[in-house]
Design an enzyme around this catalytic site. Structure first.
Site, PDB file in Angstrom:
ATOM      1  N   ARG A 115      13.893  -3.070 -13.728  1.00 42.80           N
ATOM      2  CA  ARG A 115      15.018  -3.262 -14.639  1.00 42.80           C
ATOM      3  C   ARG A 115      15.055  -2.236 -15.778  1.00 42.80           C
ATOM      4  NH1 ARG A 115      12.517  -7.867 -13.961  1.00 42.80           N
ATOM      5  NH2 ARG A 115      11.782  -8.065 -16.123  1.00 42.80           N
ATOM      6  N   ALA A 124      -2.009  -6.079 -18.511  1.00 42.54           N
ATOM      7  CA  ALA A 124      -2.002  -5.821 -19.953  1.00 42.54           C
ATOM      8  C   ALA A 124      -2.876  -6.875 -20.609  1.00 42.54           C
ATOM      9  CB  ALA A 124      -0.574  -5.882 -20.500  1.00 42.54           C
ATOM     10  N   CYS A 184      10.813  20.279  12.428  1.00 46.09           N
ATOM     11  CA  CYS A 184      10.975  21.394  11.497  1.00 46.09           C
ATOM     12  C   CYS A 184      10.268  22.653  11.993  1.00 46.09           C
ATOM     13  CB  CYS A 184      10.440  21.007  10.125  1.00 46.09           C
ATOM     14  SG  CYS A 184      11.417  19.713   9.325  1.00 46.09           S
ATOM     15  N   THR A 214       0.526 -17.179 -12.038  1.00 39.78           N
ATOM     16  CA  THR A 214       1.419 -16.214 -12.688  1.00 39.78           C
ATOM     17  C   THR A 214       2.867 -16.528 -12.366  1.00 39.78           C
ATOM     18  OG1 THR A 214      -0.250 -14.468 -12.647  1.00 39.78           O
ATOM     19  CG2 THR A 214       2.043 -13.776 -12.857  1.00 39.78           C
ATOM     20  N   HIS A 252      14.629  17.045   6.234  1.00 41.34           N
ATOM     21  CA  HIS A 252      13.319  17.334   5.677  1.00 41.34           C
ATOM     22  C   HIS A 252      13.385  18.532   4.735  1.00 41.34           C
ATOM     23  CE1 HIS A 252      10.846  15.102   9.011  1.00 41.34           C
ATOM     24  NE2 HIS A 252      11.728  14.327   8.399  1.00 41.34           N
ATOM     25  N   LEU A 256      -6.533 -10.543  -9.481  1.00 42.75           N
ATOM     26  CA  LEU A 256      -6.980  -9.195  -9.810  1.00 42.75           C
ATOM     27  C   LEU A 256      -8.498  -9.076  -9.676  1.00 42.75           C
ATOM     28  CD1 LEU A 256      -4.682  -8.678 -12.900  1.00 42.75           C
ATOM     29  CD2 LEU A 256      -4.732  -7.134 -10.923  1.00 42.75           C
ATOM     30  N   GLY A 276      -2.384 -12.959 -11.316  1.00 45.72           N
ATOM     31  CA  GLY A 276      -3.104 -13.069 -12.576  1.00 45.72           C
ATOM     32  C   GLY A 276      -4.565 -12.683 -12.493  1.00 45.72           C
ATOM     33  N   GLU A 335      11.979  21.459   4.746  1.00 45.29           N
ATOM     34  CA  GLU A 335      12.160  22.767   5.368  1.00 45.29           C
ATOM     35  C   GLU A 335      13.629  23.015   5.698  1.00 45.29           C
ATOM     36  OE1 GLU A 335       8.209  21.080   7.044  1.00 45.29           O
ATOM     37  OE2 GLU A 335      10.095  20.343   6.216  1.00 45.29           O
ATOM     38  N   CYS A 365       6.789  19.065  10.786  1.00 46.67           N
ATOM     39  CA  CYS A 365       6.722  18.149  11.926  1.00 46.67           C
ATOM     40  C   CYS A 365       7.016  18.885  13.228  1.00 46.67           C
ATOM     41  CB  CYS A 365       7.684  16.977  11.737  1.00 46.67           C
ATOM     42  SG  CYS A 365       9.421  17.437  11.606  1.00 46.67           S
TER      43      CYS A 365
END
Length: 348
Positions: A215, A157, A87, A204, A51, A296, A292, A53, A78
């Site tokens: 990618r 888009a 921690c 879609t 972690h 949405l 699609g 810390e 934690c």
């Protein structure tokens, strides 16, 4: 700027380095300050690894200085044994006398317990420095624990004349309709690397044969989710290449196989809630809905979303599939080459 905010901002900067790797753990940064000088800092890089810390303490060259130092950490330390030791216990063992915390951890095994453990040991603790910023950094983590569902991001888009896809003909190639430019396409893949799952609808998947992978950016691939009520998507499509887990939501019985799981849901009853519950049960904290239009719009109409990112490209189709409709003005916009990016936040 107050001195405590200065160092908490540094904690947030450090934590954000793990935006694509920390999940399902939260992103956390820690800074150790001695007499106005930073002597150690660190952040949580990967689930199961040290972690923030611990990394900060490890980076201190002279541990004797810890007894006279202040630790700043963006999330409550934690107090339980998980994949790593607590921690809060480390802070006590190292005799760090003062700890400044951005926000409480909503995880039930920690929430308030880390602070109490420190206070019971005589550590001076202050909570709430840049709390809103600290919560925003881990918005998916907080949403998952507090709302009992994944954080939902809508993304599409569209053209200047509000089409999300061109008019399709039978002879058209099976591939996505180009709308995004090279930089906004890169942005989408960066976003994919920062979520744990990505969801598309049947049309879609059939029309675009998408890979739904990262990618044009560096990062982990999200779990692929697809709606396919009647199992119409061809079995040789990229979604079924076995390279990344694909979860298919369907009403049909179908055996799962390596790299592909089939989950039956009732499409006549609150379909979205069944999907979200399935993701919650799988401990998936975030989902990117990429399309699609029908899918949405269903999320928008159900008011089941947290963010929406809409690209408006400087092109026109004249006809085709209309983009979803979202109410209200964007929180902010920015120009990216030939496109305008619009960002919405659901404030309910």
């Amino acid at each position: 700027m107050q001195i405590e905010e200065k160092y908490m901002k540094r904690c947030l900067q450090l934590a954000a380095n793990a935006v694509a790797t920390a999940a399902p753990n939260p992103m956390v940064g820690a800074v150790i300050v001695h007499n106005g000088k930073v002597i150690g800092e660190g952040y949580h890089t990967l689930c199961g690894c040290a972690h923030a810390e611990v990394e900060a303490v490890r980076s201190v060259k002279n541990e004797e200085l810890l007894k006279e130092s202040t630790m700043y950490v963006s999330l409550e330390p934690c107090s339980h044994f998980g994949k790593t030791p607590p921690c809060a216990k480390l802070i006590i063992e190292k005799k760090i006398p003062r700890v400044i915390i951005g926000t409480y951890d909503p995880f039930p095994a920690v929430s308030g317990r880390g602070v109490k453990m420190l206070q019971d040991a005589g550590v001076v603790v202050h909570v709430g420095v840049l709390e809103d910023e600290c919560r925003e950094l881990n918005k998916a983590f907080f949403c998952f624990l507090e709302k009992k569902r994944p954080y939902i991001v809508l993304k599409w888009a569209q053209t200047r004349d509000a089409f999300i896809d061109k008019k399709r003909c039978e002879q058209d190639a099976v591939c996505p309709t180009p709308i995004s430019n090279e930089l906004t396409r890169m942005h989408v893949h960066k976003l994919r690397s920062e979520v744990q799952s990505i969801l598309v609808g049947t049309n879609t998947a059939i029309n675009d044969n998408p890979s739904l992978t990262v990618r044009f950016w560096t990062g982990n691939h999200p779990v692929r989710l697809v709606l396919d009520r009647q199992l119409r998507i061809p079995s040789d499509y990229h979604l079924f290449d076995g390279k990344i887990l694909t979860v298919v939501f369907t009403e049909k019985e179908h055996p799962s196989k390596s790299g592909c799981e089939y989950v039956r849901i009732d499409f006549e009853k609150e379909m979205l809630q069944q999907i979200i519950q399935s993701l919650y049960d799988r401990k998936i904290q975030s989902v990117l809905v990429e399309g699609g239009r029908q899918l949405l719009q269903a999320f928008i109409n159900a008011n089941l979303w947290d963010e929406a990112q809409v690209e408006v490209a400087d092109i026109r189709f004249g006809e085709g599939v209309y983009a979803p409709s979202i109410c209200g003005a964007a929180d902010y916009t920015e120009k990216v080459l030939t496109s305008e990016m619009m960002y919405f936040r659901n404030k309910w």
